[in-house]
Design a protein around this motif. Structure first.
Motif, PDB file in Angstrom:
ATOM      1  N   LYS A 125       0.788  -1.258  -0.056  1.00 13.63           N
ATOM      2  CA  LYS A 125       0.029   0.026  -0.021  1.00 13.63           C
ATOM      3  C   LYS A 125       0.927   1.168   0.144  1.00 13.63           C
ATOM      4  O   LYS A 125       0.550   2.155  -0.670  1.00 13.63           O
ATOM      5  CB  LYS A 125      -0.849   0.137   1.161  1.00 13.63           C
ATOM      6  N   LYS A 126       2.151   1.199   0.820  1.00  7.84           N
ATOM      7  CA  LYS A 126       2.803   2.637   0.777  1.00  7.84           C
ATOM      8  C   LYS A 126       3.688   2.608  -0.292  1.00  7.84           C
ATOM      9  O   LYS A 126       3.641   3.637  -0.995  1.00  7.84           O
ATOM     10  CB  LYS A 126       3.840   2.012   1.971  1.00  7.84           C
ATOM     11  N   LEU A 127       3.871   1.509  -1.226  1.00 13.38           N
ATOM     12  CA  LEU A 127       4.742   1.430  -2.414  1.00 13.38           C
ATOM     13  C   LEU A 127       3.774   1.860  -3.406  1.00 13.38           C
ATOM     14  O   LEU A 127       4.204   2.800  -4.368  1.00 13.38           O
ATOM     15  CB  LEU A 127       5.036   0.015  -2.680  1.00 13.38           C
ATOM     16  N   ARG A 128       2.410   1.557  -3.415  1.00 17.61           N
ATOM     17  CA  ARG A 128       1.443   2.083  -4.367  1.00 17.61           C
ATOM     18  C   ARG A 128       1.080   3.624  -4.221  1.00 17.61           C
ATOM     19  O   ARG A 128       1.426   4.431  -5.046  1.00 17.61           O
ATOM     20  CB  ARG A 128       0.166   1.570  -4.321  1.00 17.61           C
ATOM     21  N   GLN A 129       1.240   4.304  -2.901  1.00 16.93           N
ATOM     22  CA  GLN A 129       0.901   5.503  -2.749  1.00 16.93           C
ATOM     23  C   GLN A 129       2.053   6.150  -3.082  1.00 16.93           C
ATOM     24  O   GLN A 129       1.981   7.295  -3.650  1.00 16.93           O
ATOM     25  CB  GLN A 129       0.671   5.656  -1.161  1.00 16.93           C
ATOM     26  N   ALA A 130       3.308   5.775  -2.832  1.00 17.14           N
ATOM     27  CA  ALA A 130       4.715   6.401  -2.873  1.00 17.14           C
ATOM     28  C   ALA A 130       4.598   6.501  -4.647  1.00 17.14           C
ATOM     29  O   ALA A 130       4.944   7.796  -5.358  1.00 17.14           O
ATOM     30  CB  ALA A 130       5.877   5.790  -2.544  1.00 17.14           C
ATOM     31  N   ALA A 158       9.926  15.530  -1.390  1.00 19.62           N
ATOM     32  CA  ALA A 158      10.205  14.782  -0.548  1.00 19.62           C
ATOM     33  C   ALA A 158       9.583  15.347   1.011  1.00 19.62           C
ATOM     34  O   ALA A 158       8.842  14.516   1.547  1.00 19.62           O
ATOM     35  CB  ALA A 158      11.558  14.610  -0.187  1.00 19.62           C
ATOM     36  N   PHE A 159       9.350  16.603   0.993  1.00 19.46           N
ATOM     37  CA  PHE A 159       8.751  17.205   2.344  1.00 19.46           C
ATOM     38  C   PHE A 159       7.489  17.162   2.200  1.00 19.46           C
ATOM     39  O   PHE A 159       6.525  16.717   3.060  1.00 19.46           O
ATOM     40  CB  PHE A 159       9.230  18.816   2.334  1.00 19.46           C
ATOM     41  N   ARG A 160       6.897  17.385   0.975  1.00 17.53           N
ATOM     42  CA  ARG A 160       5.282  17.126   0.882  1.00 17.53           C
ATOM     43  C   ARG A 160       5.019  15.578   1.043  1.00 17.53           C
ATOM     44  O   ARG A 160       3.854  15.716   1.683  1.00 17.53           O
ATOM     45  CB  ARG A 160       5.073  17.507  -0.674  1.00 17.53           C
ATOM     46  N   PHE A 161       5.577  14.722   0.525  1.00 14.32           N
ATOM     47  CA  PHE A 161       5.134  13.306   0.830  1.00 14.32           C
ATOM     48  C   PHE A 161       4.904  13.261   2.242  1.00 14.32           C
ATOM     49  O   PHE A 161       3.940  12.466   2.857  1.00 14.32           O
ATOM     50  CB  PHE A 161       6.131  12.518   0.120  1.00 14.32           C
ATOM     51  N   VAL A 162       6.020  13.535   3.201  1.00 17.47           N
ATOM     52  CA  VAL A 162       6.065  13.193   4.628  1.00 17.47           C
ATOM     53  C   VAL A 162       4.813  13.756   5.257  1.00 17.47           C
ATOM     54  O   VAL A 162       3.874  13.450   6.109  1.00 17.47           O
ATOM     55  CB  VAL A 162       7.241  13.572   5.232  1.00 17.47           C
ATOM     56  N   THR A 163       4.761  15.373   5.036  1.00 15.23           N
ATOM     57  CA  THR A 163       3.633  15.848   5.557  1.00 15.23           C
ATOM     58  C   THR A 163       2.169  15.763   5.139  1.00 15.23           C
ATOM     59  O   THR A 163       1.115  15.735   5.933  1.00 15.23           O
ATOM     60  CB  THR A 163       4.052  17.620   5.420  1.00 15.23           C
ATOM     61  N   TYR A 164       2.104  15.546   3.837  1.00 13.85           N
ATOM     62  CA  TYR A 164       0.928  15.078   3.323  1.00 13.85           C
ATOM     63  C   TYR A 164       0.222  13.963   4.128  1.00 13.85           C
ATOM     64  O   TYR A 164      -0.940  13.801   4.392  1.00 13.85           O
ATOM     65  CB  TYR A 164       0.874  14.876   1.941  1.00 13.85           C
ATOM     66  N   ASP A 165       1.230  12.936   3.916  1.00 13.30           N
ATOM     67  CA  ASP A 165       0.820  11.669   4.558  1.00 13.30           C
ATOM     68  C   ASP A 165       0.459  11.802   5.963  1.00 13.30           C
ATOM     69  O   ASP A 165      -0.668  11.088   6.255  1.00 13.30           O
ATOM     70  CB  ASP A 165       1.864  10.597   4.298  1.00 13.30           C
ATOM     71  N   ARG A 166       1.171  12.502   6.770  1.00 12.52           N
ATOM     72  CA  ARG A 166       1.121  12.464   8.288  1.00 12.52           C
ATOM     73  C   ARG A 166      -0.021  13.479   8.594  1.00 12.52           C
ATOM     74  O   ARG A 166      -0.855  13.388   9.673  1.00 12.52           O
ATOM     75  CB  ARG A 166       2.048  12.657   8.843  1.00 12.52           C
TER      76      ARG A 166
END
Length: 153
Positions: free
Chosen positions: A8-13, A131-139
């Motif tokens: 699921k994380k791989l698909r999201q990434a 990279a910053f957006r991926f971490v902050t959007y996800d959390r």
């Protein structure tokens, strides 16, 4: 991490990177049209930072729609003002990363070519911002929230 969660994380990434790639193209085309146009001196050639702000805002709209409805479409996300505020705040930070790279290249290193602007503001800046957006959007922007019992039934 369980196999299903890993996939699921791989698909999201992967989805996030596809949306990021689309936003990258939107950012680059918008910026280059404003700053360099067809003859090398676009209408905002002498204002690269404001031009980059416009390009990032347009690309950010693409990222919001793409990530909300594709990357994180599995999440129950009731409308909340705080979600939009966080999106804007995190995009302002990400914008600062991109603008900082462009500003450093233009005003510290004195580089103002198409290649220099695209390497600094569009490639290096975008990689850091993504990279910053991926971490902050996800959390924070698209967090996992449980659906109310009435919607689960």
């Amino acid at each position: 991490m369980a196999e299903g969660t890993h996939m699921k994380k791989l698909r999201q990434a992967s989805a996030f990177l596809v949306i990021g790639g689309l936003a990258f193209v939107v950012d680059a085309v918008t910026y280059n049209a404003l700053v360099f146009w067809l003859d090398g001196r676009g209408p905002m050639f002498d204002a690269p930072v404001p031009a980059k702000i416009i390009a990032i805002v347009v690309a950010s709209l693409v990222t919001y729609v793409g990530n909300r409805y594709w990357t994180f479409n599995d999440r129950h996300l009731p409308p909340k003002l705080s979600r939009y505020v966080l999106f804007v705040v995190f995009n302002l930070v990400a914008m600062g990363l991109q603008l900082g790279c462009l500003w450093f290249s233009r005003y510290v290193l004195g580089l103002d070519s198409v290649l220099a602007d695209n390497i600094s503001g569009t490639i290096i800046g975008q990689v850091l911002a993504t990279a910053f957006r991926f971490v902050t959007y996800d959390r924070f922007v698209f967090p996992h929230e449980n659906a109310p019992a009435s919607e689960r039934a």
